[in-house]
Design an enzyme around this catalytic site. Structure first.
Site, PDB file in Angstrom:
ATOM      1  N   LYS A  66      64.987  66.581  52.349  1.00  0.00           N
ATOM      2  CA  LYS A  66      63.843  66.624  51.287  1.00  0.00           C
ATOM      3  C   LYS A  66      62.581  65.635  51.721  1.00  0.00           C
ATOM      4  O   LYS A  66      61.422  65.985  51.434  1.00  0.00           O
ATOM      5  CB  LYS A  66      64.092  66.125  49.794  1.00  0.00           C
ATOM      6  CG  LYS A  66      65.184  67.313  49.369  1.00  0.00           C
ATOM      7  CD  LYS A  66      65.448  67.015  47.782  1.00  0.00           C
ATOM      8  CE  LYS A  66      66.608  67.730  47.325  1.00  0.00           C
ATOM      9  NZ  LYS A  66      66.941  67.561  45.894  1.00  0.00           N
ATOM     10  N   ASP A 102      62.934  68.848  40.861  1.00  0.00           N
ATOM     11  CA  ASP A 102      64.071  68.324  40.662  1.00  0.00           C
ATOM     12  C   ASP A 102      63.958  67.520  39.272  1.00  0.00           C
ATOM     13  O   ASP A 102      64.894  67.733  38.254  1.00  0.00           O
ATOM     14  CB  ASP A 102      64.338  67.466  41.709  1.00  0.00           C
ATOM     15  CG  ASP A 102      65.019  67.867  42.875  1.00  0.00           C
ATOM     16  OD1 ASP A 102      65.668  69.214  42.637  1.00  0.00           O
ATOM     17  OD2 ASP A 102      65.002  67.635  43.816  1.00  0.00           O
TER      18      ASP A 102
END
Ligand code: ATR
Length: 274
Positions: A66, A102
Site C-alpha cells: 500500500k 479503507d
C-alpha cells in the site's frame, strides 16, 4: 467489452476480493473481470505496469504494497495523502490515480452495518501503523467527542496525534501508551494493531469499556480474535470483526471505478456464512 480489474498483493491467494467484486458486478449488471495477482516482493511496480499495459482499468492493492502504491500513483486523493497509503488504483492513459477506501469502509461498516453512532462517541484507536493512520481522518470527520490513539510504543501514538492535530479541529485528540489508559472509559475501541496476526491481544488495562460500548477488530478470520475475546470478557457490550470493513472498502473501490455503489448486505451475509 469486458473491463479488467485485479487485487495485487503478496500473498494474495487467500483474498476474498475476486469473490466480492464478482458479486458486485452481478448485482449491478456491470461487465467486468476481477483477478488476484501475486506480485513478487521486489516487483510491485512492474506487476502494476504489466497489468495496465494489457488493458487493466484499475486495481486494489493489499499487503505489503500500500505504501509502494502511494509512491507509484501520479495523483492522489486527500484521504490517500492523509493515510500515506493507497489501496485503490485507477489507470487513466499514462496517469495512475491513487485513493484509499479503507477508512471510509470502516466508518460505513460502523454506521450502516453495525448501527453505531460515531458523532459524540469516545473513541480509542489501538495501534499507530498504517492501519491506524488510514482510519484517523474518516473517524475525525465523523465528529466524535474525542479520539485517543494508544500504542505499545507510546511515542508513535503521540507522534501520530501531533501529526493529525490540525485536522482534528476542535475534537480532542491525544496519543499515549497502553498503561496510561487505566481508569478511562470508551464507547468504541478499534484494534488497528497487528496483534491479531500473531494470535495475541494488545496488553490493555482492564475497565476500558463504557456501558453499551463496541469493540471492533480490523482483522477477521476463523473464530474470534484474542482482542475481541478479551473485550467481551472485559465488558464490551458488542464485538465486530473487520469483514464488514473489507466488503465496504471494496464497495467504495467499485464506486470509484464504475460510478455505482453496489449493495453490500447480501455479499457480507454470504461471506459470514462461508
Ligand atoms: P499496519 O500497517 O498493519 O498498521 P505496522 O505499520 O507494522 O502495520 O504497525 C503495526 C502496529 O501493530 C503497530 O502499532 C505495532 O505496535 P508498535 O508500534 O509498538 O510496534 C502494533 N502491534 C504489533 N504487534 C502487537 C502486539 N502483539 N501487541 C500490541 N501491538 C502490536
Amino acid at each position: 467489452m469486458t473491463d479488467h480489474y485485479a487485487v495485487i498483493g503478496n500473498p494474495v491467494s487467500h483474498s476474498r476480493s475476486p469473490q466480492i467484486h464478482a458479486a458486485f458486478a452481478r448485482a449491478t449488471g456491470q461487465d467486468l473481470s476481477y483477478e488476484a495477482l501475486l506480485a513478487p516482493l521486489d516487483g510491485f511496480a512492474a506487476t502494476v505496469r504489466e497489468f495496465a499495459d494489457r488493458g487493466g482499468r484499475g486495481a486494489n492493492v493489499t499487503v505489503p504494497f500500500k505504501q509502494e502504491a502511494y509512491v507509484l500513483a501520479t495523483r492522489r486523493s486527500a484521504r490517500a495523502q492523509a493515510a500515506g497509503a493507497v489501496n485503490v488504483l485507477v489507470f487513466d492513459g499514462g496517469e495512475i490515480f491513487g485513493d484509499n477506501t479503507d477508512g471510509a469502509g470502516l466508518v460505513i461498516d460502523l454506521r450502516h452495518n453495525l448501527g453505531f453512532t460515531l458523532a459524540g462517541s469516545r473513541i480509542l484507536l489501538l495501534g499507530a501503523g498504517g492501519a491506524a493512520r488510514g482510519a484517523l481522518l474518516p473517524l475525525l470527520e465523523a465528529r466524535p467527542a474525542a479520539v485517543t490513539i494508544a500504542n505499545r510504543t507510546a511515542a508513535k501514538a503521540q507522534a501520530l496525534a501531533r501529526e493529525f492535530a490540525a485536522r482534528a479541529g476542535t475534537t480532542p485528540l491525544d496519543g499515549c501508551g497502553f498503561a496510561t489508559l487505566a481508569g478511562r472509559r470508551f464507547d468504541l475501541v478499534i484494534n488497528a494493531t497487528a496483534a491479531s496476526l500473531a494470535h495475541e491481544a494488545p496488553a490493555l488495562p482492564p475497565g476500558l469499556y463504557a456501558p453499551g460500548s463496541l469493540a471492533y477488530d480490523m482483522m477477521y478470520g476463523k473464530g474470534e480474535t484474542p482482542f475481541l475475546r478479551e473485550a467481551r470478557a472485559g465488558g464490551a457490550a458488542r464485538t465486530a470483526d473487520g469483514l464488514g470493513m473489507l466488503v465496504e472498502q471494496a464497495a467504495e473501490s467499485f464506486l470509484i471505478w464504475r460510478g455505482v455503489r453496489p449493495p453490500t448486505a447480501a455479499v457480507l451475509a454470504r461471506l459470514r456464512a462461508s
